[in-house]
Design an enzyme around this catalytic site. Structure first.
Site, short mmCIF file in Angstrom:
data_model
loop_
_atom_site.label_atom_id
_atom_site.label_comp_id
_atom_site.label_asym_id
_atom_site.label_seq_id
_atom_site.Cartn_x
_atom_site.Cartn_y
_atom_site.Cartn_z
N LYS A 54 -11.48 0.86 -1.06
CA LYS A 54 -11.36 2.30 -1.19
C LYS A 54 -10.77 2.61 -2.55
CE LYS A 54 -7.31 2.12 1.93
NZ LYS A 54 -7.65 0.91 2.70
N SER A 61 0.81 -1.21 0.00
CA SER A 61 0.00 0.00 0.00
C SER A 61 0.85 1.27 0.00
CB SER A 61 -0.96 -0.03 1.19
OG SER A 61 -1.89 1.04 1.13
N HIS A 62 0.75 2.06 1.05
CA HIS A 62 1.41 3.35 1.14
C HIS A 62 2.81 3.25 1.74
CE1 HIS A 62 -0.59 2.41 4.87
NE2 HIS A 62 0.16 3.28 5.51
N ASP A 70 -1.88 6.79 -3.45
CA ASP A 70 -0.75 6.10 -2.84
C ASP A 70 -0.21 5.01 -3.75
OD1 ASP A 70 -2.89 4.34 -2.58
OD2 ASP A 70 -2.18 3.53 -0.68
N ASP A 86 -5.34 3.24 -3.91
CA ASP A 86 -6.63 3.20 -3.24
C ASP A 86 -6.84 4.37 -2.28
OD1 ASP A 86 -4.85 2.35 -1.30
OD2 ASP A 86 -6.00 0.59 -0.69
N ARG A 87 -5.78 5.10 -1.92
CA ARG A 87 -5.93 6.24 -1.02
C ARG A 87 -5.91 7.54 -1.82
NH1 ARG A 87 -3.56 4.81 4.77
NH2 ARG A 87 -3.63 2.54 4.63
N ASP A 145 -0.69 1.79 -4.20
CA ASP A 145 -1.58 0.88 -4.92
C ASP A 145 -2.86 1.57 -5.39
OD1 ASP A 145 -2.52 1.05 -2.27
OD2 ASP A 145 -3.47 -0.92 -2.38
#
Length: 666
Positions: free
Chosen positions: A480, A191-192, A371, A375-376, A373
């Site tokens: 998200k 992720s982030h 981010d 999603d944010r 991937d």
């Protein structure tokens, strides 16, 4: 005298003949395999003929098209319990650099697959998506996963061209491709978190409706990892060409194949089901509107290119850092005020989110970042930072601007994570929308969104949900979705400006936010992150908060000259209204009051993050409600500093952790 061919010469001759035969069947594909284009352009996403789609391609090493199965003995490896969104470790752990981590990927995937198979009634899964955010070790791990899935009898393994796909796009593909044929998706992402040598790698699993695996699944996976004795794979180490054209199939065994799929099509369809693309395209041409999107060198970049530029017609100059890199350009791909500093500055903001007096003009109307991937999201306007909690509340209040909600007459339900501010609560109450407050983790929203389709329960769709950690989304998928949030804000700006055409002035993000605060009041909010804290020290601090402030006597807590008084504390737990599952120990909430402001309420939440790969991250969420319009223009860190200082002192943060201040304030 002519000598008979030696075995080696004969083998070479046979391989040459086979290679020529292969060339005649695959030549049609070779026009689009240049490494300079890791993802297909729009012109390559059209439907191919049946003969092209069903073609079988050899592995890139030139090995045999199929291989035999084999079972490899292994031993359990400690520490494979997934957190709130998958398992994240330093990449060297996944690579098995040390002997104790040998076969780390294989052990984890075999344990994951065994649980997925059990949830499928003991039957093999027939279709699984494998995709990643493009970080370091992405492609190598994919090849291992292909072989383990083939070794377990998975018939169809789908991989996006280039191997890169945003997490929301994977969720969309699970739900939509071939009418929802895929039974799950394995997503290679941390992720982030940073990527590259010495940094983080991770794997998460999304189930058949596109939703993140629930706690029952991840706990069962962990238990499997503690007792694993062997994993299944194939005896061919040849690699699948991830840059092969869309529709290419690679046979790994007589019954298992890898198919290269379009990364974009299902995701684009899902977005078009939510928004008026024609209307947004026209709005994007309007004088005075401009957008700046920061892909942070993550998986979201190519999707921004596809949607914002190719579909909506925005100029290429609207994009920055949209080429995915294995190390994210040595940046931390977390879309917050600290790590998206370049975008923040270009939007005319100081590092604390307040307007900068040194900003150049003209500033972009709308700024956004995603981010690693995709999603944010971070949302900003010219000289205006929108907190994730405010963004969620404003989207809720402007549901009429978003066709996904407007065509159904509003929302069937909304939800926020407990640490998020209560900004959403007041909007939901004013509009009569059912509200849910859940633990952190998108999987808790999944049950609510899928209450009808999975459990034949109450239909809460159309649904809106979000987290303070820069996550926003709706029920178009079960994740998200950073780009969805950008289009939601474009839709709000279009809607507001359509209603004020006579003025001729562009109503910007800052004005939308200001009007919202005037209507509902402002929830001042920020988060202190203490990253990489020694795990023992982090647990000691949480124990102190629990023992002295949650379970202790409130009246025994000392007062000081700040006028901020401790009221009470509680530990958040959650009973899922859909399946009645329970989650405990989800955060410690401390409530305060301001004596000089008629005991105005405030709160601070403590939580240990489950998303790091080393040490522990203590998150401290600080919130204060303010109705007085005259105080709304204060920067949140300034408005909340006295409360933060009071709490840091009470819980002995520096004494226990050795930290003089937080790593990040956002």
């Amino acid at each position: 005298m002519t000598m008979p061919s030696s075995p080696s010469n004969l083998q070479s001759t046979i391989i040459t003949i086979l290679s020529l035969l292969l060339l005649s069947t695959t030549l049609a594909f070779t026009h689009n395999t240049s490494p300079s284009s890791f993802l297909p352009k729009t012109t390559t996403t059209t439907t191919r003929s049946s003969s092209t789609t069903s073609s079988t391609r050899l592995c890139s090493s030139g090995g045999a098209t199929t291989a035999s199965l084999k079972n490899v003995p292994t031993t359990p490896i400690e520490g494979m319990r997934p957190g709130t969104s998958g398992l994240r470790k330093k990449v060297e752990v996944w690579q098995g650099v040390d002997d104790e981590n040998k076969h780390y990927v294989e052990n984890f995937i075999q344990s994951l697959y065994d649980v997925a198979k059990e949830e499928n009634g003991g039957a093999n899964l027939h279709t699984v998506i494998v995709a990643g955010d493009g970080r370091y070790f992405n492609n190598e791990a994919m090849q291992i996963i292909f072989r383990v899935l083939a070794g377990n009898g998975v018939e169809n393994i789908w991989v996006p061209r280039g191997g890169i796909m945003s997490t929301p796009a994977v969720s969309a593909a699970i739900r939509r491709r071939n009418d929802g044929q895929a039974q799950g998706g394995i997503i290679l992402t941390a992720s982030h978190n940073p990527g590259g040598p010495g940094e983080d790698f991770g794997i998460k699993y999304n189930a058949g409706f596109g939703q993140p695996a629930d706690e029952a699944f991840t706990e069962a996976l962990y238990e499997k990892s503690l007792s694993i004795k062997s994993f299944n794979t194939i005896d061919n180490d040849a690699s699948v060409d991830l840059l092969a054209p869309i529709g290419t199939k690679v046979s790994l065994t007589p019954t298992s194949s890898v198919e290269v799929i379009d990364p974009f099509d299902c995701y684009l369809d899902s977005l078009k089901s939510c928004f008026d693309f024609d209307g947004l395209k026209e709005f994007a041409k309007r004088d005075g509107f401009s957008l700046l999107y920061d892909g942070m060198h993550g998986a979201g970049g190519p999707f921004a290119q596809r949607v914002l530029v190719e579909e909506l017609g925005l100029p290429e100059s609207s994009l920055m850092r949209c080429n995915p890199l294995p190390n994210f350009g040595e940046c931390h791909p977390d879309p917050n005020l600290t790590y998206a500093a370049s975008l923040v500055k270009k939007m005319g903001l100081n590092p604390d989110g307040s307007p900068s007096s040194e900003s150049s003009t003209p500033l972009p109307t709308l700024g956004a970042a995603n981010d690693g991937d995709g999603d944010r999201n971070l949302i900003a306007g010219a000289g205006c930072f929108v907190t994730p909690s405010d963004s969620l509340a404003i989207i809720c209040d402007n549901w009429r601007a978003i066709p996904h909600f407007a065509k159904r007459g509003g929302m069937g339900g909304v939800a926020r994570s407990m640490p998020s501010s209560a900004a959403l609560d007041v909007v939901a109450e004013a509009n009569g929308i059912p509200l849910f407050v859940t633990p952190t983790g998108w999987k808790f929203f999944g049950n609510l969104m899928s209450s009808k389709e999975m459990f034949d329960g109450t239909d809460y769709t159309p649904f809106l949900c979000g987290e303070e950690s820069f996550g926003t989304g709706s029920d178009h998928i079960r994740e998200k979705d950073g780009l969805w949030a950008v289009l939601a804000w474009m839709s709000i700006l279009k809607h507001v400006n359509d209603g004020e055409k006579e003025s001729g002035q562009m109503v910007g993000v800052g004005e939308v936010v200001k009007r919202h605060w005037e209507k509902y009041g402002r929830h001042f909010y920020c988060r202190y992150d203490y990253e990489g804290v020694d795990s023992d020290a982090a647990n000691k601090l949480m124990d102190l908060v629990r023992d002295e402030f949650v379970n202790g006597d409130a009246s025994s807590q000392p007062s000081d000259d700040s006028g901020i008084n401790f009221v009470d504390g509680l530990e958040f737990s959650y009973t899922d209204p859909v399946d009645n599952s329970k989650a405990s120990n989800q955060g410690l909430i401390l409530n305060f009051s301001y004596a000089a402001e008629n005991d105005a309420p405030a709160r601070v939440v403590f939580r240990l993050s489950g998303t790091g790969s080393a040490g522990a991250t203590i998150r401290m969420y600080i919130e204060k409600y303010e109705k007085d319009v005259g105080k709304h223009d204060m920067a949140a860190p300034v408005a909340l500093k006295s409360l933060a200082d009071r709490v840091v002192s009470l819980v002995k943060m520096e004494e226990i952790t050795g930290r003089e201040g937080p790593t990040v304030i956002t």
